[in-house]
Write an enzyme that holds these catalytic residues in place. Sequence first.
Site, mmCIF file in Angstrom:
data_model
loop_
_atom_site.group_PDB
_atom_site.id
_atom_site.type_symbol
_atom_site.label_atom_id
_atom_site.label_comp_id
_atom_site.label_asym_id
_atom_site.label_seq_id
_atom_site.Cartn_x
_atom_site.Cartn_y
_atom_site.Cartn_z
ATOM 1 N N GLY A 157 -2.027 11.465 -5.392
ATOM 2 C CA GLY A 157 -1.738 10.820 -4.111
ATOM 3 C C GLY A 157 -2.357 9.439 -4.049
ATOM 4 O O GLY A 157 -3.386 9.176 -4.669
ATOM 5 N N GLY A 160 0.513 6.955 11.026
ATOM 6 C CA GLY A 160 -0.440 7.971 11.463
ATOM 7 C C GLY A 160 -1.874 7.600 11.154
ATOM 8 O O GLY A 160 -2.737 7.664 12.003
ATOM 9 N N GLY A 204 -2.325 7.659 -0.848
ATOM 10 C CA GLY A 204 -2.281 7.270 0.556
ATOM 11 C C GLY A 204 -3.519 6.536 1.034
ATOM 12 O O GLY A 204 -3.433 5.711 1.933
ATOM 13 N N GLU A 205 -4.673 6.834 0.483
ATOM 14 C CA GLU A 205 -5.906 6.355 1.103
ATOM 15 C C GLU A 205 -6.800 5.543 0.187
ATOM 16 O O GLU A 205 -7.679 4.825 0.668
ATOM 17 C CB GLU A 205 -6.671 7.555 1.677
ATOM 18 C CG GLU A 205 -5.698 8.408 2.467
ATOM 19 C CD GLU A 205 -6.291 9.552 3.241
ATOM 20 O OE1 GLU A 205 -6.756 9.309 4.336
ATOM 21 O OE2 GLU A 205 -6.244 10.692 2.747
ATOM 22 N N ILE A 207 5.666 9.657 7.255
ATOM 23 C CA ILE A 207 5.062 8.919 8.379
ATOM 24 C C ILE A 207 5.158 7.409 8.164
ATOM 25 O O ILE A 207 4.462 6.639 8.817
ATOM 26 C CB ILE A 207 3.603 9.366 8.614
ATOM 27 C CG1 ILE A 207 2.725 9.084 7.396
ATOM 28 C CG2 ILE A 207 3.555 10.840 8.981
ATOM 29 C CD1 ILE A 207 1.231 9.280 7.668
ATOM 30 N N GLY A 208 6.036 7.032 7.248
ATOM 31 C CA GLY A 208 6.212 5.612 6.965
ATOM 32 C C GLY A 208 5.762 5.247 5.564
ATOM 33 O O GLY A 208 5.803 4.089 5.159
ATOM 34 N N THR A 209 5.360 6.263 4.806
ATOM 35 C CA THR A 209 4.821 6.031 3.469
ATOM 36 C C THR A 209 5.907 5.821 2.431
ATOM 37 O O THR A 209 5.646 5.270 1.370
ATOM 38 C CB THR A 209 4.011 7.251 3.019
ATOM 39 O OG1 THR A 209 4.879 8.389 3.064
ATOM 40 C CG2 THR A 209 2.826 7.495 3.942
ATOM 41 N N PRO A 223 7.252 2.334 -7.609
ATOM 42 C CA PRO A 223 6.280 1.238 -7.570
ATOM 43 C C PRO A 223 6.445 0.322 -6.354
ATOM 44 O O PRO A 223 5.450 -0.198 -5.844
ATOM 45 C CB PRO A 223 6.564 0.448 -8.860
ATOM 46 C CG PRO A 223 7.353 1.356 -9.720
ATOM 47 C CD PRO A 223 8.053 2.348 -8.842
ATOM 48 N N GLY A 244 0.044 14.761 0.654
ATOM 49 C CA GLY A 244 1.368 15.188 1.106
ATOM 50 C C GLY A 244 2.371 15.134 -0.027
ATOM 51 O O GLY A 244 2.899 16.158 -0.481
HETATM 52 MO MO1 MOS Z 1 -5.269 10.859 6.110
HETATM 53 S S1 MOS Z 1 -6.724 9.804 7.152
HETATM 54 O O1 MOS Z 1 -6.031 12.374 5.822
HETATM 55 O O2 MOS Z 1 -3.992 11.054 7.218
#
Ligand code: MOS
Length: 688
Positions: free
Chosen positions: A650, A231, A652-653, A458-460, A581, A501
């Site tokens: 989190g 995503g 993710g970013e 979403i693939g995470t 990990p 998430g």
């Molecule tokens: Mo992230 S860019 O808020 O899916």
Amino acid sequence: MIVGTPRPRLEGRLKVTGAAPYAADVPVPGLAHGWMVTATVSRGRIRELDAAAALALPGVLAVLDHTNSRRLNPDAANYFGPDGSLPLLQDDVVPHAGRPVALVVAETPEQARAGAAALRIGYETEPHDLGFALDHPAARPASTLFGPEADTGDLAAELAASAVVVDEVYRTPEETHSAIEPHAATAWWADGHLHAVDTDQGPYGISRVMATLFEIDRDRVHIRAEHVGGGFGGKTICGAQLILAAMAAEHVGRPVRVALTRRQVFLATGSRPPTEQRVRIGADASGRLRAIHHHAAFALSPLAEYIEWCTEQARTLYAAPAIRTQLTAVPLDMLPPCTMRGPGATPGSFAFESAVDEVAERLGIDPLDLRLRNQPSVSPVSGRPFSTRRLVTCLTEGARRFGWGQRDPRPGVRREGDLLVGTGVACAAFIAGTFPSSASITAEADGTFTVRSGATDIGTGARTALTAVAADALGVTTEAIRLRIGDSDLGMAADAGGSRGTTSHVFAITETAKALREKLPGADLPVTATVDTTPLINWQPDQERNTYSAIFAEVTADPATGEVRVRRLLGMFAVGRVINPLLARGQLTGAMIGGLSMALHEEGVHDPVSGRLVTADLAGYHIAAHADVPAIEADFVADYEPQDTSGVNGLGEIGSCGTAAAIANAVWHATGTRQRTLPISLSRVLSP
Ligand code: MOS
């Protein structure tokens, strides 16, 4: 304890064998296919839309356009984000090139595509404006929904008293997410209920938007997003594929699938807006920062409010007596932007951490030392304490592993054959926290547990992580856990976005497990507990909660061709307790590759005359390919987030923030020239 151990992805086998169903390949009886038609002008009105020839073609069932499609509730436009553009096919206005203007529905995708080609659409064009610049006449202050601007100390006085002042402008282009799975949805109606399989980052939130749009009760909207092929933010919004599929399914009284082409993903889903950022930093001769001023501008569409929060780093990373941030929005005739790969922080840290490097350069101080010398003990703007801040450990441990200590500070002097070699560092912070979510767990009579959450993976690796968390919280092995996610019927849940998430769903599942364990003694099985974390979440914590990273890069630059290649990338991360990990490292190296891709390759380009996106495919829009990705390593420093009952944050970013600056700083060290505009393409290296 299962949490903390590396375990492979639960659905890995399903994915690699092709058995995992995605939105465009779920089998549905009686399925019809919709082909989206997008505007070819950048601003204007639809003068005529003649569907007669299309309707005469074999297999074509209907053509939906603004004259015949059902009315949608315009109030859905109030939802924050680019969703303001949602009510599609409602009028003849064309606000940007790529805007969906019709949907051709047919028995097969080929027939629908042929129908789309046979549509005759005439436009009245109006002059468009895509001339993005910080000082554009339409520029105005950005929304302060994320909080007020920073303005501490006497900026002018501190700048005047500084021994050196860096004052430079940095630019990043429009970028597109480029997830591997293009957007697609399959929708049908039954007894006043809307059913859909969609590709999105949060089926529960999407079900709410769809309920508003179609003016039905949310309980009548059932969205599944069980497997999603990536995503990067581009699937956080309620997509055109779903809205059009639902409209068409109602119109023809059959299930309809709308699968976007790669080109349509570029044109009609969302992108990261271009930015132009002026950074002023003043420091005294010893390298103590006195003044920080970060003024960032981003482009947006007048259709929808949006915030590309580039100035987060300036208020978090370093102590200085004066800190000022300014965020400017420039409305243009462009596709409404949406969040992408560390929104704000990623382009923001490119500008800010490049400028910090320039301060080190002008003072003759090692850029790692400069960063270490200016670490704040409390948040420099708010004065609030940090709940955990292991940034110094990220920097020092990363430097040790990377071999920073042996670095020759001089730029442009190391050669290996024809190539120039350099190294660079950058760090980043990303805001962390939890969004409200719910979970429900049933203790079954056979000793297993069914765990339900509206989360999506979403693939995470979220599915694998949440299964581990549930098993630990219930004191059983993962074999005893049946996790059901990816369905709006499974309860209110945050989307897989904003790096929150998994944090949000972990909190909901652990609280629910706690409630279930209290119910269990002596209970007749099955027994179920449900918890909604909304009242449990502290929205205004008295401590600042962030994740942190330090990224180290080694690059080569070829002075003959201008080609920059990344040779080594190392990221050290402080993200609280790590659930898995193996998968966390995969997510972070993936995000670092996104940062590499941004630094060297990605650039959306519009034709200046037509305003159309020239780079609307993966031939014209370059992303890092396998051969571009070097030895890449991500690891964690020991950390625990005290604001979270499980100690997690989190991740993710945070991997994409910082990477572009580290690479740009390494390019300076290799070549002696600052690259202040991304991507660092061959021509920019050859003619700086
Ligand atoms: Mo992230 S860019 O808020 O899916």
